[in-house]
Design a protein around this motif. Structure first.
Motif, PDB file in Angstrom:
ATOM      1  N   VAL A 198      42.620  48.618  34.743  1.00  0.00           N
ATOM      2  CA  VAL A 198      42.972  48.812  35.822  1.00  0.00           C
ATOM      3  C   VAL A 198      45.018  48.555  35.216  1.00  0.00           C
ATOM      4  N   GLN A 199      45.677  50.164  35.686  1.00  0.00           N
ATOM      5  CA  GLN A 199      47.208  49.668  34.727  1.00  0.00           C
ATOM      6  C   GLN A 199      48.370  49.543  36.277  1.00  0.00           C
ATOM      7  N   LEU A 200      48.923  48.488  36.376  1.00  0.00           N
ATOM      8  CA  LEU A 200      49.636  47.995  37.452  1.00  0.00           C
ATOM      9  C   LEU A 200      51.605  48.107  37.135  1.00  0.00           C
ATOM     10  N   HIS A 201      52.188  49.156  37.504  1.00  0.00           N
ATOM     11  CA  HIS A 201      52.636  49.550  38.215  1.00  0.00           C
ATOM     12  C   HIS A 201      54.383  48.795  38.825  1.00  0.00           C
ATOM     13  N   SER A 202      54.309  47.997  39.881  1.00  0.00           N
ATOM     14  CA  SER A 202      54.416  47.229  40.857  1.00  0.00           C
ATOM     15  C   SER A 202      54.059  46.224  41.749  1.00  0.00           C
ATOM     16  N   ARG A 203      54.665  45.400  42.113  1.00  0.00           N
ATOM     17  CA  ARG A 203      54.209  44.149  42.766  1.00  0.00           C
ATOM     18  C   ARG A 203      52.954  43.689  43.845  1.00  0.00           C
ATOM     19  N   GLU A 204      53.164  45.645  44.604  1.00  0.00           N
ATOM     20  CA  GLU A 204      52.326  46.653  45.475  1.00  0.00           C
ATOM     21  C   GLU A 204      50.696  46.479  44.833  1.00  0.00           C
ATOM     22  N   ASP A 205      51.241  47.688  43.515  1.00  0.00           N
ATOM     23  CA  ASP A 205      49.783  47.157  42.766  1.00  0.00           C
ATOM     24  C   ASP A 205      49.241  46.470  42.674  1.00  0.00           C
ATOM     25  N   VAL A 206      49.929  44.946  42.567  1.00  0.00           N
ATOM     26  CA  VAL A 206      49.099  43.495  42.430  1.00  0.00           C
ATOM     27  C   VAL A 206      48.443  43.264  43.392  1.00  0.00           C
ATOM     28  N   GLU A 207      49.710  43.499  44.652  1.00  0.00           N
ATOM     29  CA  GLU A 207      48.889  43.108  46.049  1.00  0.00           C
ATOM     30  C   GLU A 207      47.781  43.227  46.277  1.00  0.00           C
ATOM     31  N   LYS A 208      48.021  45.161  46.381  1.00  0.00           N
ATOM     32  CA  LYS A 208      46.371  45.874  46.565  1.00  0.00           C
ATOM     33  C   LYS A 208      45.155  45.348  45.728  1.00  0.00           C
ATOM     34  N   LEU A 209      45.654  45.893  44.425  1.00  0.00           N
ATOM     35  CA  LEU A 209      44.321  45.026  43.874  1.00  0.00           C
ATOM     36  C   LEU A 209      43.685  43.523  44.314  1.00  0.00           C
ATOM     37  N   ILE A 210      43.994  42.463  44.138  1.00  0.00           N
ATOM     38  CA  ILE A 210      44.134  41.414  44.887  1.00  0.00           C
ATOM     39  C   ILE A 210      42.754  41.734  46.162  1.00  0.00           C
ATOM     40  N   ASP A 211      43.991  42.386  47.112  1.00  0.00           N
ATOM     41  CA  ASP A 211      43.285  42.318  47.762  1.00  0.00           C
ATOM     42  C   ASP A 211      41.765  43.158  48.249  1.00  0.00           C
ATOM     43  N   ASP A 212      41.667  44.229  47.626  1.00  0.00           N
ATOM     44  CA  ASP A 212      40.750  45.167  46.781  1.00  0.00           C
ATOM     45  C   ASP A 212      39.942  44.245  46.728  1.00  0.00           C
ATOM     46  N   HIS A 213      39.566  42.800  46.373  1.00  0.00           N
ATOM     47  CA  HIS A 213      38.490  42.316  45.146  1.00  0.00           C
ATOM     48  C   HIS A 213      38.356  40.816  46.287  1.00  0.00           C
ATOM     49  N   LYS A 214      38.625  40.529  47.225  1.00  0.00           N
ATOM     50  CA  LYS A 214      39.337  39.291  47.931  1.00  0.00           C
ATOM     51  C   LYS A 214      36.838  38.979  48.457  1.00  0.00           C
ATOM     52  N   ALA A 215      36.897  40.152  48.123  1.00  0.00           N
ATOM     53  CA  ALA A 215      35.691  39.983  49.118  1.00  0.00           C
ATOM     54  C   ALA A 215      33.942  40.291  48.209  1.00  0.00           C
ATOM     55  N   ASP A 216      34.711  40.842  46.809  1.00  0.00           N
ATOM     56  CA  ASP A 216      32.843  41.409  45.970  1.00  0.00           C
ATOM     57  C   ASP A 216      33.384  40.250  44.985  1.00  0.00           C
ATOM     58  N   ASP A 217      33.578  38.797  46.040  1.00  0.00           N
ATOM     59  CA  ASP A 217      33.271  37.638  44.519  1.00  0.00           C
ATOM     60  C   ASP A 217      33.475  38.100  42.754  1.00  0.00           C
ATOM     61  N   LYS A 218      34.741  39.267  42.627  1.00  0.00           N
ATOM     62  CA  LYS A 218      34.628  39.423  41.775  1.00  0.00           C
ATOM     63  C   LYS A 218      35.787  38.770  39.866  1.00  0.00           C
ATOM     64  N   LEU A 219      36.169  37.913  39.727  1.00  0.00           N
ATOM     65  CA  LEU A 219      36.806  37.913  38.936  1.00  0.00           C
ATOM     66  C   LEU A 219      38.191  38.687  38.314  1.00  0.00           C
ATOM     67  N   VAL A 220      39.239  38.474  38.711  1.00  0.00           N
ATOM     68  CA  VAL A 220      40.293  39.431  38.540  1.00  0.00           C
ATOM     69  C   VAL A 220      41.077  38.829  37.600  1.00  0.00           C
ATOM     70  N   VAL A 221      41.343  39.734  35.946  1.00  0.00           N
ATOM     71  CA  VAL A 221      41.656  39.041  34.977  1.00  0.00           C
ATOM     72  C   VAL A 221      42.988  39.863  35.080  1.00  0.00           C
ATOM     73  N   LEU A 222      43.855  39.294  35.436  1.00  0.00           N
ATOM     74  CA  LEU A 222      45.648  40.529  35.162  1.00  0.00           C
ATOM     75  C   LEU A 222      46.793  40.029  33.735  1.00  0.00           C
ATOM     76  N   ASP A 223      46.113  40.872  32.279  1.00  0.00           N
ATOM     77  CA  ASP A 223      46.885  40.961  31.303  1.00  0.00           C
ATOM     78  C   ASP A 223      48.750  40.769  31.883  1.00  0.00           C
ATOM     79  N   VAL A 224      49.621  40.281  31.206  1.00  0.00           N
ATOM     80  CA  VAL A 224      50.764  40.059  31.646  1.00  0.00           C
ATOM     81  C   VAL A 224      51.594  40.386  31.034  1.00  0.00           C
ATOM     82  N   GLY A 225      52.246  41.463  30.197  1.00  0.00           N
ATOM     83  CA  GLY A 225      53.028  41.237  28.607  1.00  0.00           C
ATOM     84  C   GLY A 225      54.230  42.003  28.786  1.00  0.00           C
ATOM     85  N   LEU A 226      54.711  42.432  27.751  1.00  0.00           N
ATOM     86  CA  LEU A 226      56.082  43.438  27.999  1.00  0.00           C
ATOM     87  C   LEU A 226      55.333  44.789  26.952  1.00  0.00           C
TER      88      LEU A 226
END
Length: 301
Positions: A187-215
């Protein structure tokens, strides 16, 4: 995002000698299009159950002027006007340009790999400029300040976003995946809001979210990304992989500061809306081990 802020201090306790050296974030503040990829190590997964991510050329060796294939998608340009029009026509697609020489051995060796890569990356445009073909191509190379061959430049929306000299097939594959990724399970994230939505979307499904932060121009980030793509496909049932480039815009850079990211790549492990830990580095084996550990698999080093 209170839950995220409360876990900023968490880090993983790997032995210090097992961590590849990451790139300090401040190193990129005043640099412009640096050449970081110096490793000859192929981007492979350290597992007997995965395959080496390498494009093998089927065309015979020869100069870029001689290699011809039936389904070739590499567009050869002969002037500044043709070059600029090709970039305009590509719009927001990734454009990969190889500057080659008719008598340059390295150009002869890398060009067949680019041809083969062009067949599998339909969402990327590939251009070839033969520097010593004519006075017009020489003028183009002078305008683009090409000094050493072969030279690869990467464009989006007519803007140069990256360039490399003297790279091998594996680095070329890694660069194309990193800068042109639009079809993988990451999943390509382009803002803090994108991160918040991704986290909210997977709060209940027990999936691990791995966020790759780079430059954008981080060599270690590029090097590890083919592994991230492979894992995103293999672990899609239990893990969600996402990526953010901190220097894409102000919102992304502020997110890096809020998360206390000082070196890249940094991988944040998020479950149930909270950051459970992080891994800093580009070690493929270590990254896989940390993902497994956060899935409840016992890992020893």
């Amino acid at each position: 995002m209170a839950a995220i802020s409360s876990f900023l201090s968490l880090s993983l306790s790997l032995p210090s000698n097992s961590k590849p050296k990451p790139t300090p974030l401040h190193y990129f503040r005043y640099s412009s299009l640096p050449n970081f990829l110096t490793s000859n190590s192929p981007p492979t997964l350290q597992s007997p159950h995965t395959t080496r991510f390498t494009i093998r050329a089927t065309a015979a060796s020869g100069s870029a002027n001689q290699v011809k294939t039936k389904n070739e998608r590499v567009q050869r340009v002969h002037s500044i006007e043709e070059f600029d029009e090709a970039l305009r026509s590509a719009k927001n697609k990734l454009v990969v340009v190889e500057y080659a020489g008719m008598k340059n051995d390295e150009s002869s060796q890398i060009y067949p790999f680019m041809v083969e890569l062009s067949r599998t990356c339909n969402d990327v445009d590939f251009l070839l400029v033969v520097s010593d073909e004519s006075e017009k191509t020489k003028e183009l190379c002078e305008r683009e300040k090409i000094e050493k061959l072969p030279h690869f430049s990467f464009y989006k929306s007519m803007e140069k976003i990256h360039e490399e000299e003297g790279i091998g097939p594996d680095q070329l594959v890694g660069d194309v995946l990193y800068y042109g990724d639009s079809h993988s399970a990451v999943v390509q994230l382009h803002s803090r809001e994108d991160v918040e939505k991704l986290i909210d979307d997977h709060k209940a499904d027990d999936k691990l979210v791995v966020l790759d932060v780079g430059l954008k121009h981080c060599g270690p980030c590029v090097k590890v990304y083919p592994t991230v793509i492979k894992l995103s496909r293999q672990m899609s049932d239990t893990v969600v992989f996402a990526r953010m480039n901190g220097d894409e815009n102000d919102s992304c850079m502020q997110f890096l500061r809020d998360m206390d990211v000082v070196e890249v790549p940094t991988f944040l492990f998020i479950r149930d809306g909270q950051i459970r830990g992080r891994y800093v580095g580009s070690g493929k084996g270590e990254l896989i081990g940390e993902i497994l550990r956060y899935q409840g698999v016992r890992v020893t080093y």
